[in-house]
Write an enzyme that holds these catalytic residues in place. Structure first.
Site, PDB file in Angstrom:
ATOM      1  N   THR A   1       0.803  -8.362   3.271  1.00 21.72           N
ATOM      2  CA  THR A   1       1.787  -8.548   4.339  1.00 21.72           C
ATOM      3  C   THR A   1       1.857  -7.367   5.303  1.00 21.72           C
ATOM      4  O   THR A   1       2.652  -7.384   6.244  1.00 21.72           O
ATOM      5  CB  THR A   1       3.193  -8.781   3.742  1.00 21.72           C
ATOM      6  OG1 THR A   1       3.503  -7.719   2.826  1.00 21.72           O
ATOM      7  CG2 THR A   1       3.268 -10.118   3.027  1.00 21.72           C
TER       8      THR A   1
ATOM      9  N   GLY B   1      10.848  -6.595  -9.533  1.00 19.88           N
ATOM     10  CA  GLY B   1       9.604  -5.839  -9.470  1.00 19.88           C
ATOM     11  C   GLY B   1       9.654  -4.787  -8.380  1.00 19.88           C
ATOM     12  O   GLY B   1      10.590  -4.724  -7.574  1.00 19.88           O
ATOM     13  N   ARG B   2       8.626  -3.948  -8.341  1.00 13.11           N
ATOM     14  CA  ARG B   2       8.604  -2.876  -7.347  1.00 13.11           C
ATOM     15  C   ARG B   2       8.582  -3.428  -5.929  1.00 13.11           C
ATOM     16  O   ARG B   2       9.263  -2.909  -5.039  1.00 13.11           O
ATOM     17  CB  ARG B   2       7.401  -1.966  -7.606  1.00 13.11           C
ATOM     18  CG  ARG B   2       7.566  -1.086  -8.842  1.00 13.11           C
ATOM     19  CD  ARG B   2       6.308  -0.352  -9.202  1.00 13.11           C
ATOM     20  NE  ARG B   2       5.266  -1.251  -9.682  1.00 13.11           N
ATOM     21  CZ  ARG B   2       4.116  -0.847 -10.204  1.00 13.11           C
ATOM     22  NH1 ARG B   2       3.849   0.441 -10.296  1.00 13.11           N
ATOM     23  NH2 ARG B   2       3.213  -1.717 -10.628  1.00 13.11           N
TER      24      ARG B   2
ATOM     25  N   GLY C   1      -6.182  -8.698  -3.672  1.00 12.25           N
ATOM     26  CA  GLY C   1      -5.989  -9.764  -2.698  1.00 12.25           C
ATOM     27  C   GLY C   1      -6.354  -9.308  -1.299  1.00 12.25           C
ATOM     28  O   GLY C   1      -6.892 -10.084  -0.498  1.00 12.25           O
ATOM     29  N   THR C   2      -6.070  -8.054  -1.008  1.00  8.88           N
ATOM     30  CA  THR C   2      -6.402  -7.513   0.307  1.00  8.88           C
ATOM     31  C   THR C   2      -7.906  -7.408   0.506  1.00  8.88           C
ATOM     32  O   THR C   2      -8.437  -7.735   1.570  1.00  8.88           O
ATOM     33  CB  THR C   2      -5.763  -6.129   0.496  1.00  8.88           C
ATOM     34  OG1 THR C   2      -4.354  -6.251   0.324  1.00  8.88           O
ATOM     35  CG2 THR C   2      -6.054  -5.578   1.880  1.00  8.88           C
TER      36      THR C   2
ATOM     37  N   LYS D   1      -2.390  -2.172 -11.708  1.00  9.44           N
ATOM     38  CA  LYS D   1      -2.805  -3.420 -11.060  1.00  9.44           C
ATOM     39  C   LYS D   1      -3.719  -4.203 -11.992  1.00  9.44           C
ATOM     40  O   LYS D   1      -4.645  -3.649 -12.598  1.00  9.44           O
ATOM     41  CB  LYS D   1      -3.512  -3.130  -9.736  1.00  9.44           C
ATOM     42  CG  LYS D   1      -3.795  -4.389  -8.919  1.00  9.44           C
ATOM     43  CD  LYS D   1      -4.191  -4.055  -7.496  1.00  9.44           C
ATOM     44  CE  LYS D   1      -4.468  -5.314  -6.688  1.00  9.44           C
ATOM     45  NZ  LYS D   1      -3.269  -6.190  -6.597  1.00  9.44           N
TER      46      LYS D   1
ATOM     47  N   HIS E   1      -6.483   1.101  -6.089  1.00  7.03           N
ATOM     48  CA  HIS E   1      -5.089   0.791  -6.406  1.00  7.03           C
ATOM     49  C   HIS E   1      -4.634   1.550  -7.650  1.00  7.03           C
ATOM     50  O   HIS E   1      -5.451   2.085  -8.398  1.00  7.03           O
ATOM     51  CB  HIS E   1      -4.895  -0.716  -6.633  1.00  7.03           C
ATOM     52  CG  HIS E   1      -4.816  -1.509  -5.370  1.00  7.03           C
ATOM     53  ND1 HIS E   1      -5.934  -1.960  -4.703  1.00  7.03           N
ATOM     54  CD2 HIS E   1      -3.757  -1.921  -4.635  1.00  7.03           C
ATOM     55  CE1 HIS E   1      -5.563  -2.630  -3.621  1.00  7.03           C
ATOM     56  NE2 HIS E   1      -4.248  -2.616  -3.563  1.00  7.03           N
TER      57      HIS E   1
ATOM     58  N   THR F   1       2.109 -13.201  -3.388  1.00  7.12           N
ATOM     59  CA  THR F   1       1.542 -13.086  -4.735  1.00  7.12           C
ATOM     60  C   THR F   1       0.018 -13.094  -4.668  1.00  7.12           C
ATOM     61  O   THR F   1      -0.571 -13.926  -3.967  1.00  7.12           O
ATOM     62  CB  THR F   1       2.018 -14.261  -5.610  1.00  7.12           C
ATOM     63  OG1 THR F   1       3.444 -14.266  -5.658  1.00  7.12           O
ATOM     64  CG2 THR F   1       1.465 -14.158  -7.013  1.00  7.12           C
TER      65      THR F   1
END
Length: 242
Positions: free
Chosen positions: A101, A11-12, A141-142, A135, A131, A75
């Site tokens: 992260t 994945g990217r 998630g953020t 997505k 985004h 994830t």
């Protein structure tokens, strides 16, 4: 050199993490994707980083626990049962799970919590995230991470004190509610703004991601940090000693 294995390597994000591993002078232990042998990767790695999918999480955690290696989970789209699985795995191995992260976002969440703890309920909190068009989950998630930070600062339960997906005649805004809005389009890596709206004044805290390398660098930093830690569940703020 730490041997870092990537789950979701094609994945990217997986490709960005592989590049970040090289830049950090660490050793890329290999990668797996859907249908791959996670157990074999875990056996040859010092730490795993997982940016795959919620559906694969249980198998990935089982493989990490069987091999006795720590895992960093980036994830998103996780549900309550996934967090139960993470808690169970954390009884035997160190696990760091986060909705983002990025080191900058980690600090942003700290600032959001501080602001929310000091401003009263008459300050409305709204979280706006943007985004790329591909997505699949919303809020991001953020955004949820930032919402949880605001809720902790206020001492409330985000699940009970949030507003999402407003449409039509919704009535007035709930007092103390934390609102979410999600924008999708183009190739945006991720923009997040937390607005505190008071009487005749506004405070905004923002973070803008220009590309995925910032998440990859943060993931590698988390992998380096978690090595040697005892079993338990860890978070990105601990990496920054916040």
């Amino acid at each position: 050199m730490a041997r870092i294995g990537i789950i979701g390597s094609e994945g990217r994000m997986g490709q960005a993490i592989a590049a970040a591993i090289a830049d950090a002078g660490e050793d890329f232990a290999g990668g797996v994707d859907k249908g791959g042998d996670v157990a074999a990767l875990a056996a040859q790695s010092d730490v795993l980083v997982d940016f795959s999918s919620p559906a694969a999480l249980e198998e990935n955690l089982d493989a990490a626990a069987a091999a006795g290696v720590p895992v960093v989970i980036g994830t998103t789209g996780l549900e309550e049962r996934h967090h139960f699985l993470i808690d169970h795995a954390a009884e035997t191995i160190p696990v760091l799970q986060t909705g983002n992260t990025s080191l900058g976002v980690t600090l942003l969440a700290h600032l959001v919590r501080e602001a929310a703890s000091r401003l009263g309920e008459d300050w409305d909190i709204e979280i706006v995230e943007t985004h790329h068009r591909m997505k699949v989950d919303a809020p991001s998630g953020t955004a949820l991470l930032l919402g949880e930070a605001a809720a902790r600062g206020r001492g409330v339960d985000l699940a009970q004190d949030s507003e999402r997906g407003r449409d039509g005649i919704t009535g007035k805004r709930g007092t103390g509610a934390i609102g979410f809005a999600a924008l999708r389009g183009g190739t945006v890596a991720g923009d997040h703004t937390v607005a505190f709206l008071g009487e005749s004044e506004r405070l905004t805290l923002s973070h803008m991601a220009e590309n995925r390398s910032i998440f990859a660098r943060g993931a590698v930093r988390a992998c380096q940090w978690i090595l040697g830690k005892p079993p338990g569940r860890y978070t990105m703020p601990e990496v920054l000693e916040l």
